[in-house]
Design an enzyme around this catalytic site. Structure first.
Site, PDB file in Angstrom:
ATOM      1  CG  HIS A 102      -0.982 -12.523  -2.941  1.00 52.30           C
ATOM      2  ND1 HIS A 102      -2.088 -12.708  -2.118  1.00 52.30           N
ATOM      3  CD2 HIS A 102      -0.099 -11.798  -2.209  1.00 52.30           C
ATOM      4  CE1 HIS A 102      -1.886 -12.111  -0.958  1.00 52.30           C
ATOM      5  NE2 HIS A 102      -0.675 -11.549  -0.972  1.00 52.30           N
ATOM      6  CG  HIS A 254       0.163 -14.952   1.611  1.00 50.44           C
ATOM      7  ND1 HIS A 254       1.371 -14.837   0.978  1.00 50.44           N
ATOM      8  CD2 HIS A 254      -0.277 -13.682   1.809  1.00 50.44           C
ATOM      9  CE1 HIS A 254       1.656 -13.554   0.805  1.00 50.44           C
ATOM     10  NE2 HIS A 254       0.668 -12.827   1.295  1.00 50.44           N
TER      11      HIS A 254
HETATM   12  C1  OGA Z   1       0.059  -9.756   3.334  1.00 49.05           C
HETATM   13  C2  OGA Z   1      -1.226 -10.440   3.119  1.00 49.05           C
HETATM   14  C3  OGA Z   1      -3.071 -11.460   4.284  1.00 49.05           C
HETATM   15  C4  OGA Z   1      -3.906 -11.096   5.449  1.00 49.05           C
HETATM   16  O1  OGA Z   1       0.245  -9.185   4.421  1.00 49.05           O
HETATM   17  O2  OGA Z   1       0.905  -9.789   2.439  1.00 49.05           O
HETATM   18  O3  OGA Z   1      -1.504 -10.873   2.039  1.00 49.05           O
HETATM   19  O4  OGA Z   1      -4.641 -11.996   5.916  1.00 49.05           O
HETATM   20  N1  OGA Z   1      -1.973 -10.581   4.196  1.00 49.05           N
HETATM   21  O5  OGA Z   1      -3.850  -9.953   5.887  1.00 49.05           O
HETATM   22 MN    MN Z   2       0.310 -10.798   0.744  1.00 53.31          MN
END
Ligand code: OGA
Ligand code: MN
Length: 280
Positions: A102, A254
Site C-alpha cells: 500500500h 510498502h
Molecule cells: C507504516 C507501515 C510498515 C511496518 O508505518 O505506514 O506500513 O513495517 N509500516 O511497520
Molecule cells: Mn504504511
C-alpha cells in the site's frame, strides 16, 4: 552528510546527520531533493524524543492526524503508533498495520505526501519492511500496457481495507466511516514535483478499476501489483532500533512483514505528512 544507495531502483541511506538537532535550510533542502530523486531515505542510529520526531517531520509539511484515535497514544496526536505492545490492558498501537502492499492513506481525496517512521523497539528477527518504486515499475511496463492503463482510474477504500485486514475487530464506527469515504484516483500518477509517472496501485485498499468487469478489474490489479512489487524494483529494510525511514507515498508502496509477536515487542512511531493536491 554521506549518501549511499540502498538498492538499484529505490532508496539511499544518509549518514552523518542528527535529526534531534534543528537542520539548517540547506541540509533540509538536500534531504527533500534526495527524497524526490530516490523516493526513500534511511537514517540510522537516531535518538529522538517524540517532540523531535514531530518537529523534523513537520519540516516537510502539515501532519495528518489518523482516524484511529485509539492508536494516538503519545502526547503528540501527530504520531500514529504501530505496535503489538499493550499497556494497562490496552494496545498502545495498531498491530498488523500495513501487512499488505500500500501507500499511506491513499484512501483520502488528498493522500499523504510521505511518512517518517521511527523504530523505537524492534524484534531481533522478522518485521522487515519492503518498499517498491512505482516509478521504476511504470517505466518497465511494455508500451501496449502503458497505453491501455494510462486513462484508467481506481476506487481506493479504507473501509474495504479495514474489513479485510482487521476482520476480527470491531468494525469502524459511523464517524470513522464518514471520515473515510471511498475515493477515485488515477491508476497512473504524476509526481507533482518531479513530473515523473508512476503506477498508483496497492492491495486491499485499491478495491477496483472503474468501468471494468469485476473479474477483469481484479486480474489487472493482481497483475500490476505483482509487477510493481517484484524484487527488481524493491528494497527490504531490516530495522534496527533508532532507524528513521522517510518515504514518498506519491511514487512508492510498502509492506510490513510478520514477526514472532509472542516472543518480541515492536514499537514504531509514524508521522505522516499531508499531501498538497489530489493525484493527477
Ligand atoms: C507504516 C507501515 C510498515 C511496518 O508505518 O505506514 O506500513 O513495517 N509500516 O511497520
Ligand atoms: Mn504504511
Amino acid at each position: 552528510m554521506d549518501v549511499t544507495p540502498l538498492s538499484p531502483k529505490i532508496g539511499v541511506e544518509i549518514a552523518g546527520i542528527d535529526l534531534s538537532q534543528p537542520l539548517d535550510e540547506a541540509t533540509f533542502a538536500e534531504i527533500r531533493r534526495l527524497l524526490n530523486e530516490h523516493s526513500l531515505i534511511a537514517i540510522r542510529g537516531q535518538n529522538l524524543s517524540e517532540a523531535e520526531h514531530v518537529a523534523f517531520a513537520r519540516r516537510f509539511g502539515q501532519l495528518q492526524i489518523h482516524v484511529l484515535k485509539q492508536f494516538l497514544t503519545t502526547p503528540y496526536p501527530e504520531l500514529y503508533v504501530l505496535s503489538n505492545k499493550r499497556e494497562a490492558g490496552k494496545p498502545i498501537g495498531n498491530h498488523k498495520e500495513g501487512w499488505n502492499w500500500h501507500s499511506d492513506l491513499s484512501y483520502l481525496e488528498v493522500p499523504c505526501l510521505g511518512s517518517v517512521l521511527y523504530a523505537r523497539e524492534v524484534p531481533p528477527v522478522g518485521a522487515d519492511t519492503l518498499f517498491s518504486s512505482m516509478e521504476a515499475a511504470w517505466e518497465a511496463l511494455d508500451a501496449e500496457t502503458k497505453a491501455k492503463i494510462r486513462p484508467l482510474k481506481c476506487v481506493h477504500s479504507y473501509s474495504g481495507y479495514y474489513a479485510k485486514a482487521f476482520a476480527d475487530r470491531t468494525p469502524l464506527t459511523e464517524e470513522q466511516r464518514a471520515a473515510t469515504p471511498d475515493v477515485v484516483h488515477p491508476l497512473v500518477r504524476t509526481h507533482p514535483e518531479t513530473g515523473r509517472l508512476s503506477l498508483y496501485v496497492g492491495e486491499d485498499v485499491v478495491k477496483e478499476v472503474v468501468g471494468l468487469e469485476p473479474e477483469e478489474s481484479a486480474a489487472l490489479l493482481a497483475r500490476l501489483n505483482r509487477h510493481a512489487t517484484s524484487d527488481e524494483f524493491s528494497h527490504r529494510h531490516v530495522w534496527r532500533q533508532g532507524d528513521v525511514i522517510i518515504w514518498d507515498n506519491r511514487c512508492t508502496m510498502h509492506k510490513a512483514t510478520p514477526y514472532d509477536d509472542v516472543a518480541y515487542t515492536r514499537v514504531m512511531h509514524r508521522a505522516t505528512i499531508c499531501g498538497t493536491e489530489r493525484p493527477f
